[in-house]
Write an enzyme that holds these catalytic residues in place. Structure first.
Site: not given
Ligand code: IVH
Length: 707
Positions: A136, A138
């Site tokens: 994830k 940041d």
């Molecule tokens: S998937 C429909 N994958 O985390 C969901 N999000 O709290 C699509 N983020 O708004 C998001 N790394 O900005 C996804 N590998 C990852 C991510 C990621 C960071 C962020 C993104 C999202 C937030 C969710």
């Protein structure tokens, strides 16, 4: 891949074109050059593995610029030169996302994940689900749209439904391709999601630059990235060294073209989509992702990554677990807030709450007054935090801090701790306003604030606090590096009247010190030899040690490289100083003022008479060409030297440090537990792989010839 010979050939042809020899094949030649540049951008920004040096790249880039200027009809919208928009962004237009940008449900421990897995299996009506697990990131989230293989729009997340159109700024980020062959996947229009990041290294460098200008540092790379995306000047965005990771496709339409089976297959799973993004030139997490069945494996993978977190080049705050089958994702659908097919696993917080007990006001070596918050000590990511710099009065006002407040404190990795905010909701009315002093807390002279500056300043250069801070800085590790002469000793000697200014360091009365408690024969000897050795520090360290306002380590190196002797700087006008790399009006003025000041010159004269080396020894050595032009890279843990010391030795002998293993590398110095760099170097036959001892004898051999 282009061979050196091909590049040389291309250069010859393009040079002719640039000189006005227009030929039938003009477009083809220019397009070839563009492809060469695109290829090297890909090696550098996506693979992190450049094949040519920066100056070589710049040379090709400038050639393309020259041709396109002479023949504007040959410019294409996706030319590497078109990233640099010359116009300023007046303001950002609001644009609607094709698909809303939802957030993810959060989980914090193994039990949360086990629960979520059970529910997900129920919704999907499956006994077992295949998951794709990835970091994830940041940073600042973005959405990109490509049509017919061209990047047409980049937008911020905004409120999830609408964001700011930041296309011009997005085009500055080299890891975002301006064209990508989605058509080979039968895709006509596509919306991609990802994160803009600033690496930990770029963030550190950026904050160092801010510190050199007395500007408070940014709190974390996430803020640095999102702030950068909203810059009004796209060129400035380009300088910020941002990177993009793309991890999700929210929408696409198809063309009528037939697509190879191999490509078609990728469009059915999330891991396949990441592979497709990688294949068309994006930095997607293909190397970090893992596909697995069963929630226990997922939990293990998340924990493994959490342990590695501090070693990664960029900040991640957790992992994202996604159902891999895209048809199944569709069936599982969304709630109003988040998809049912994905969940975030958040790493342990690097934040904690504490009480703000007091604010102390410290006087720095340039007289600036820094408020420092004293909080009830809290343990955050491995260290106990009790004092936190608040930088200046504006920070206190902006955050509306009061004594007695409950404050949220964050400490990310090796970033200095900071107060995120005060929790106004839990105030009980006893909190007290923080009153900024009108007089210097040490010498009591009146404080001043210059126009356009945030810091209040004590302008009495005799102020004892400043005198002591200047000496502490002079002796510190990154300056003259006088070991055993740290802050505590400087303060002690000053208070006892044994030391009153910087030259006094070299005339210390060791007999008197020997009579003090806690100073045995051995420690006196160590102190004496450390002080003696410091006389031979390279000139850039001496310049940095002088504590000239706005002159940090980088600027000190630039200044040292432009002179043979420290006193040469007396002759430099402000205009001349401004011709040096990265030296602007403010820095030039400060350096000039310092070297025109009689008192400063007297101090420098004294230092010279006491034997402090003021010649640029580096120039002498480089002129002799010992390691001139040789490139080095260090990997693994060194036992005898610190990495920074080893790198300094190379630079002192005229060598250069490279950022990664490539055919440009001459020496890879291997310490303990060396990893992928070593493996990579073994495949390039021209790289000499040497041990730390080999390195030391190499340096030794060359240093013997030194004057
Ligand atoms: S998937 C429909 N994958 O985390 C969901 N999000 O709290 C699509 N983020 O708004 C998001 N790394 O900005 C996804 N590998 C990852 C991510 C990621 C960071 C962020 C993104 C999202 C937030 C969710």
């Amino acid at each position: 891949m282009y061979s050196n010979q091909e590049i040389a050939e291309l250069q010859k042809l393009t040079r002719k074109l640039a000189e006005g020899n227009y030929t039938e094949k003009a477009f083809e030649i220019v397009e070839n050059l563009r492809n060469v540049l695109r290829f090297h951008e890909y090696r550098y920004y996506i693979l992190n593995d450049p094949l040519i040096s920066d100056p070589e790249y710049d040379q090709l880039y400038k050639l393309l610029e020259k041709i396109e200027k002479a023949h504007p009809e040959l410019v294409t919208v996706d030319s590497p030169t078109q990233r640099v928009g010359s116009s300023l962004n007046p303001s950002f237009r609001t644009v609607a996302h094709l698909v809303p940008m939802l957030s993810l449900e959060n989980s914090y421990n193994a039990d949360d994940l086990i629960d979520w897995d059970r529910k997900a299996k129920e919704v999907a009506r499956k006994d077992e689900l295949e998951y794709c697990v990835e970091p994830k990131f940041d940073g600042a989230s973005i959405s990109l749209i490509y049509e017919n293989d061209y990047l047409v729009r980049g937008a911020t997340r905004g409120n999830g439904m609408e964001g700011d159109d930041i296309t011009t700024n997005i085009k500055q980020i080299r890891s975002i391709p301006l064209t990508a062959s989605f058509s080979t996947y039968g895709i006509q229009q596509i919306e991609i999601r990802g994160e803009i990041m600033m690496s930990k290294k770029a963030f550190k460098q950026y904050n160092e630059q801010l510190a050199e200008q007395n500007i408070p540092p940014l709190a974390n790379p996430r803020n640095a990235a999102s702030g950068s995306l909203r810059m009004k000047d796209p060129k400035e965005v380009g300088r910020r060294k941002l990177e993009a990771f793309l991890y999700n496709v929210s929408y696409y339409t198809r063309t009528n073209e037939t697509v190879s089976r191999e490509n078609e297959v990728l469009l059915h799973t999330h891991s396949g989509i990441l592979q497709m993004l990688w294949n068309v030139g994006f930095r997607s997490p293909v190397n970090e992702m893992k596909v697995m069945k069963g929630i226990n494996r997922v939990i293990d993978y998340c924990k493994d990554f959490e342990e590695k977190r501090n070693d990664l080049a960029y900040e991640i705050d957790g992992m994202v677990i996604k159902v891999n089958d895209l048809d199944l994702q569709d069936k599982m659908g969304m709630t109003t807030h988040h998809p049912r097919w994905a969940i975030a696993y958040k790493f342990k917080a690097r934040q904690a709450t504490s009480k703000l007990r007091n604010v102390e006001f410290q006087v720095g070596r340039t007289g600036s007054i820094t408020p420092v918050a004293k909080i009830d000590p809290v343990f955050i990511s491995g260290v106990t935090v009790g004092s936190i710099s608040l930088f200046n009065e504006d920070v206190i006002k902006e955050k509306d801090l009061r004594i007695g407040d409950t404050v949220l404190v964050e400490r990310a990795g090796d970033v200095i701790p900071y107060i995120v905010k005060s929790l106004a909701e839990v105030r009980d009315g006893d909190e007290k306003e923080i009153v900024f002093p009108k007089k210097c807390p040490v010498c009591k002279s009146e404080l001043y604030k210059e126009e356009g500056e945030a810091a209040w300043r004590c302008i009495n250069i005799e102020c004892p606090a400043q005198v002591v801070e200047r000496m502490i800085h002079f002796a510190s590790k990154d300056a003259m590096d006088i070991r055993s002469f740290g802050e505590a000793n400087v303060r002690k000697f000053y208070e006892l009247g044994l030391l009153k200014d910087i030259p006094g360091i070299y005339t210390l009365d060791f007999t008197a010190i020997g009579n003090m408690a806690g100073f045995g024969k051995k420690s006196i000897e160590n102190l004496q030899s450390a002080i003696e050795e410091s006389k031979n520090q390279p000139l850039n360290r001496l310049i940095f040690a002088l504590g000239i306002r706005y002159v940090g380590e980088t600027t000190a190196k630039v200044l040292a490289n432009s002179i043979n002797h420290l006193f040469d700087l007396k002759e430099f006008s402000e205009e001349k100083l401004q011709t040096l790399e990265d030296i602007g009006v403010k820095v030039a003025k400060s350096v000039h003022t310092f070297f025109q000041n009689e008192q400063n010159l007297k101090m420098l004269q004294q230092l010279q008479e006491l034997g402090v080396e003021m010649n640029n020894k580096k120039n002498d050595i480089v002129a002799k060409g010992e390691l001139n032009g040789q490139t080095f890279l260090f990997t693994g843990t060194l036992n005898k030297l610190k990495r920074s010391e080893a790198e300094e030795k190379v630079e002192q002998l005229g060598g250069k440090i490279l950022g990664s293993v490539s055919s440009k590398l001459n020496y890879l110095v291997v310490g303990e537990d060396a990893g992928s760099k070593l493996e990579k170097a073994k495949k390039i036959h021209t790289v000499k792989i040497i041990s730390e001892d080999d390195f030391l004898s190499l340096v030794d051999k060359h240093t013997k010839y030194k004057i």
